[in-house]
Design a protein around this motif. Structure first.
Motif, PDB file in Angstrom:
ATOM      1  N   THR A 167       0.829  -1.207   0.000  1.00  0.00           N
ATOM      2  CA  THR A 167       0.000   0.000   0.000  1.00  0.00           C
ATOM      3  C   THR A 167       0.863   1.256   0.000  1.00  0.00           C
ATOM      4  N   SER A 168       1.924   1.248   0.784  1.00  0.00           N
ATOM      5  CA  SER A 168       2.819   2.417   0.842  1.00  0.00           C
ATOM      6  C   SER A 168       3.480   2.671  -0.508  1.00  0.00           C
ATOM      7  N   ALA A 169       3.929   1.604  -1.167  1.00  0.00           N
ATOM      8  CA  ALA A 169       4.581   1.753  -2.468  1.00  0.00           C
ATOM      9  C   ALA A 169       3.601   2.304  -3.504  1.00  0.00           C
ATOM     10  N   LEU A 170       2.353   1.834  -3.457  1.00  0.00           N
ATOM     11  CA  LEU A 170       1.345   2.323  -4.395  1.00  0.00           C
ATOM     12  C   LEU A 170       1.011   3.790  -4.124  1.00  0.00           C
ATOM     13  N   LYS A 171       0.899   4.163  -2.840  1.00  0.00           N
ATOM     14  CA  LYS A 171       0.625   5.567  -2.504  1.00  0.00           C
ATOM     15  C   LYS A 171       1.733   6.477  -3.018  1.00  0.00           C
ATOM     16  N   SER A 172       2.968   6.038  -2.839  1.00  0.00           N
ATOM     17  CA  SER A 172       4.100   6.837  -3.287  1.00  0.00           C
ATOM     18  C   SER A 172       4.064   7.029  -4.802  1.00  0.00           C
ATOM     19  N   ARG A 173       3.717   5.970  -5.520  1.00  0.00           N
ATOM     20  CA  ARG A 173       3.664   6.069  -6.983  1.00  0.00           C
ATOM     21  C   ARG A 173       2.500   6.953  -7.427  1.00  0.00           C
ATOM     22  N   VAL A 174       1.376   6.870  -6.726  1.00  0.00           N
ATOM     23  CA  VAL A 174       0.218   7.703  -7.053  1.00  0.00           C
ATOM     24  C   VAL A 174       0.566   9.177  -6.888  1.00  0.00           C
ATOM     25  N   GLU A 175       1.309   9.497  -5.841  1.00  0.00           N
ATOM     26  CA  GLU A 175       1.679  10.890  -5.580  1.00  0.00           C
ATOM     27  C   GLU A 175       2.590  11.456  -6.667  1.00  0.00           C
ATOM     28  N   LEU A 184       1.013  -7.086 -25.892  1.00  0.00           N
ATOM     29  CA  LEU A 184       0.833  -7.246 -24.446  1.00  0.00           C
ATOM     30  C   LEU A 184       2.137  -7.057 -23.670  1.00  0.00           C
ATOM     31  N   SER A 185       3.102  -6.413 -24.266  1.00  0.00           N
ATOM     32  CA  SER A 185       4.433  -6.376 -23.658  1.00  0.00           C
ATOM     33  C   SER A 185       4.603  -5.340 -22.555  1.00  0.00           C
ATOM     34  N   GLU A 186       3.687  -4.383 -22.434  1.00  0.00           N
ATOM     35  CA  GLU A 186       3.857  -3.325 -21.440  1.00  0.00           C
ATOM     36  C   GLU A 186       3.114  -3.668 -20.149  1.00  0.00           C
ATOM     37  N   PRO A 187       3.787  -3.624 -19.014  1.00  0.00           N
ATOM     38  CA  PRO A 187       3.153  -3.994 -17.746  1.00  0.00           C
ATOM     39  C   PRO A 187       2.251  -2.886 -17.204  1.00  0.00           C
ATOM     40  N   ASN A 188       1.369  -3.285 -16.323  1.00  0.00           N
ATOM     41  CA  ASN A 188       0.559  -2.346 -15.565  1.00  0.00           C
ATOM     42  C   ASN A 188       1.481  -1.671 -14.539  1.00  0.00           C
ATOM     43  N   THR A 189       1.517  -0.355 -14.545  1.00  0.00           N
ATOM     44  CA  THR A 189       2.419   0.373 -13.650  1.00  0.00           C
ATOM     45  C   THR A 189       2.191  -0.002 -12.186  1.00  0.00           C
ATOM     46  N   ALA A 190       0.927   0.037 -11.764  1.00  0.00           N
ATOM     47  CA  ALA A 190       0.608  -0.274 -10.372  1.00  0.00           C
ATOM     48  C   ALA A 190       0.951  -1.725 -10.039  1.00  0.00           C
ATOM     49  N   GLY A 191       0.711  -2.617 -10.991  1.00  0.00           N
ATOM     50  CA  GLY A 191       1.011  -4.019 -10.750  1.00  0.00           C
ATOM     51  C   GLY A 191       2.484  -4.266 -10.515  1.00  0.00           C
ATOM     52  N   MET A 192       3.322  -3.628 -11.315  1.00  0.00           N
ATOM     53  CA  MET A 192       4.758  -3.811 -11.161  1.00  0.00           C
ATOM     54  C   MET A 192       5.249  -3.243  -9.827  1.00  0.00           C
ATOM     55  N   ALA A 204       3.457  -2.790  -7.052  1.00  0.00           N
ATOM     56  CA  ALA A 204       2.926  -3.608  -5.957  1.00  0.00           C
ATOM     57  C   ALA A 204       3.661  -4.941  -5.852  1.00  0.00           C
ATOM     58  N   ALA A 205       3.915  -5.563  -6.994  1.00  0.00           N
ATOM     59  CA  ALA A 205       4.582  -6.868  -6.983  1.00  0.00           C
ATOM     60  C   ALA A 205       5.996  -6.761  -6.414  1.00  0.00           C
ATOM     61  N   GLU A 206       6.736  -5.745  -6.826  1.00  0.00           N
ATOM     62  CA  GLU A 206       8.097  -5.603  -6.305  1.00  0.00           C
ATOM     63  C   GLU A 206       8.085  -5.368  -4.799  1.00  0.00           C
ATOM     64  N   ALA A 207       7.181  -4.525  -4.328  1.00  0.00           N
ATOM     65  CA  ALA A 207       7.092  -4.277  -2.890  1.00  0.00           C
ATOM     66  C   ALA A 207       6.745  -5.559  -2.137  1.00  0.00           C
ATOM     67  N   ALA A 208       5.834  -6.345  -2.700  1.00  0.00           N
ATOM     68  CA  ALA A 208       5.435  -7.593  -2.056  1.00  0.00           C
ATOM     69  C   ALA A 208       6.592  -8.579  -2.012  1.00  0.00           C
ATOM     70  N   TYR A 209       7.288  -8.723  -3.132  1.00  0.00           N
ATOM     71  CA  TYR A 209       8.403  -9.667  -3.175  1.00  0.00           C
ATOM     72  C   TYR A 209       9.538  -9.252  -2.243  1.00  0.00           C
ATOM     73  N   ARG A 210       9.722  -7.970  -2.075  1.00  0.00           N
ATOM     74  CA  ARG A 210      10.838  -7.512  -1.234  1.00  0.00           C
ATOM     75  C   ARG A 210      10.478  -7.487   0.251  1.00  0.00           C
ATOM     76  N   SER A 211       9.196  -7.274   0.574  1.00  0.00           N
ATOM     77  CA  SER A 211       8.844  -7.040   1.980  1.00  0.00           C
ATOM     78  C   SER A 211       7.686  -7.880   2.504  1.00  0.00           C
ATOM     79  N   GLY A 212       7.168  -8.801   1.690  1.00  0.00           N
ATOM     80  CA  GLY A 212       5.944  -9.481   2.071  1.00  0.00           C
ATOM     81  C   GLY A 212       6.075 -10.841   2.715  1.00  0.00           C
ATOM     82  N   SER A 213       7.289 -11.309   2.983  1.00  0.00           N
ATOM     83  CA  SER A 213       7.460 -12.670   3.501  1.00  0.00           C
ATOM     84  C   SER A 213       6.776 -12.885   4.845  1.00  0.00           C
ATOM     85  N   SER A 214       6.925 -11.946   5.770  1.00  0.00           N
ATOM     86  CA  SER A 214       6.311 -12.100   7.089  1.00  0.00           C
ATOM     87  C   SER A 214       4.795 -12.111   6.981  1.00  0.00           C
TER      88      SER A 214
END
Length: 395
Positions: free
Chosen positions: A50-58, A270-278, A280-290
């Motif tokens: 959520t924090s990563a998405l908020k930062s990108r939205v801003e 279909l080669s361009e990713p969804n900005t929000a998806g990318m 969110a996914a990176e934030a989850a992979y880096r910080s979502g283990s717990s």
């Protein structure tokens, strides 16, 4: 100390354009149904997402986006840390979703007259991927013994020996039966596929959702040969509840297979990713283990509750042992209802929106699939409603 997440929180999703909640009554033909069907969690995502998405939205700009080296590295590190699989960043291809990828692969890697092998009861889009592209379908049904499923390798060998079978869609872990395939099982699949020159496309979208005592093995990590003759479909969508953000990672070690897949991606633009998806996914992979570890513990308690409830209060029902995914597979044969009768019973009598088993293939008739990735209060409510409904049958 890791933050503790509140998975008991009940979040009102009605009115949010949620297919699961806002679409349930219309899709199932009921009223005020408790939706426990589509594979969509009722939990908030990790705070870091959520924090990563908020930062990108801003930032305020949402132009065309490309996948970053940082994003690809986060996927690579997740695979190494979570699954002990060392991949290269160049192997990671994009797709808006795994189902999209399955259709692209069937279309691009087979031709009319070829057959696609599936193992029912299985996720319905597997069957549709073959039908959508006008390909033949050949089935290697799973075998159920004492509620636990396994593969019929004698039948699989015979089916794969058909020269028209060019591609196998493997569901690993398996949806809906909840199996996490063992190394020996996967090695046997790889051996048979290699002998018959069958490409294995392994849908591993649930691979992060594995319970203690079980271990997911990426199909392409089995051996060098398997690595060169497989396409692995992964995504953060089930793991972190990001389905609507439309980002998947299709991992293809073989250069020629990857080139062929990328031609399909470009063909359909279909080669361009969804900005929000990318993001969110990176934030989850880096910080979502717990968050994920806590989530799995919570889902396992829900699954144990259902199994115990059936044993103590509804012994005519049973759920297959849940090794992976958050989807329970419930055997309702002892209710002695036809497949349509069972669906109507769940909707009209129990007030529940559950996936009818027959939609996963005829082998699923007499079963329903329940989504256990929700607050425990929903599970308790569902069981009470189900018991009341079954009691009316007894009378």
């Amino acid at each position: 100390m890791a933050k503790r997440y509140d998975f008991d929180e009940q979040i009102n999703r009605r009115g949010s354009a949620s297919i699961k909640w806002d679409g349930a009554d219309r899709i199932f033909g009921g009223k005020d149904l408790l939706p426990m069907w589509v594979a969509d969690m009722d939990f908030r995502v990790p705070d870091e997402v959520t924090s990563a998405l908020k930062s990108r939205v801003e930032h305020g700009l949402y132009g065309y986006t490309e996948r970053t080296d940082s994003y690809l590295e986060s996927v690579r590190e997740w695979m190494k840390g979570r699954h002990e699989w060392q991949i290269e960043k160049r192997w990671i291809c994009h797709s808006p979703g795994v189902v999209t990828a399955l259709n692209l692969i069937v279309d691009g890697f087979t031709k009319p007259g070829d057959k696609i092998l599936v193992q029912p009861p299985v996720y319905p889009p597997f069957i549709k991927a073959a039908i959508n592209q006008g390909r033949g379908l050949i089935e290697n049904p799973l075998v159920c013994e004492r509620g636990r499923y396994h593969m019929n390798f004698t039948d699989l060998e015979r089916k794969m020996s058909d020269p028209s079978v060019r591609l196998m869609l493997l569901c690993s872990p398996h949806n809906p039966v909840g199996r996490v395939w063992s190394r020996d099982e996967l090695l046997r699949v790889a051996e048979l596929a290699a002998a018959s020159h069958v490409l294995v496309v392994s849908d591993e979208i649930h691979s992060d959702l594995i319970f203690k005592g079980f271990h997911h093995i990426p199909f392409a990590s089995l051996s060098e040969e398997a690595q060169q003759h497989a396409i692995i479909c992964t995504a953060p969508s089930k793991t972190f509840n990001l389905a609507s953000l439309q980002v998947s990672n299709i991992i293809i070690p073989n250069d020629q297979l990857r080139k062929k897949y990328m031609n399909q991606i470009r063909r359909f633009n279909l080669s361009e990713p969804n900005t929000a998806g990318m993001i969110a996914a990176e934030a989850a992979y880096r910080s979502g283990s717990s968050w994920l570890d806590q989530c799995l513990d919570y889902i396992k308690r829900n699954a144990d509750y259902v199994s115990t409830f059936f044993r103590d209060h509804l012994p005519m029902l049973s759920m297959s042992p849940l090794e992976g995914t958050y989807l329970g597979w419930i055997d309702c044969h002892r209710l002695r209802l036809g497949k349509r009768e069972l669906q109507n019973f769940m909707v009209q009598k129990a007030g529940l929106a559950l996936n009818p088993g027959y939609t996963f293939g005829e082998e699923g008739a007499g079963f329903v699939r329940i989504n256990l990735a929700c607050p425990h209060a929903y599970v308790e409510k569902a069981m009470k409603q189900l018991k009341r409904a079954v009691d009316t049958l007894k009378r």
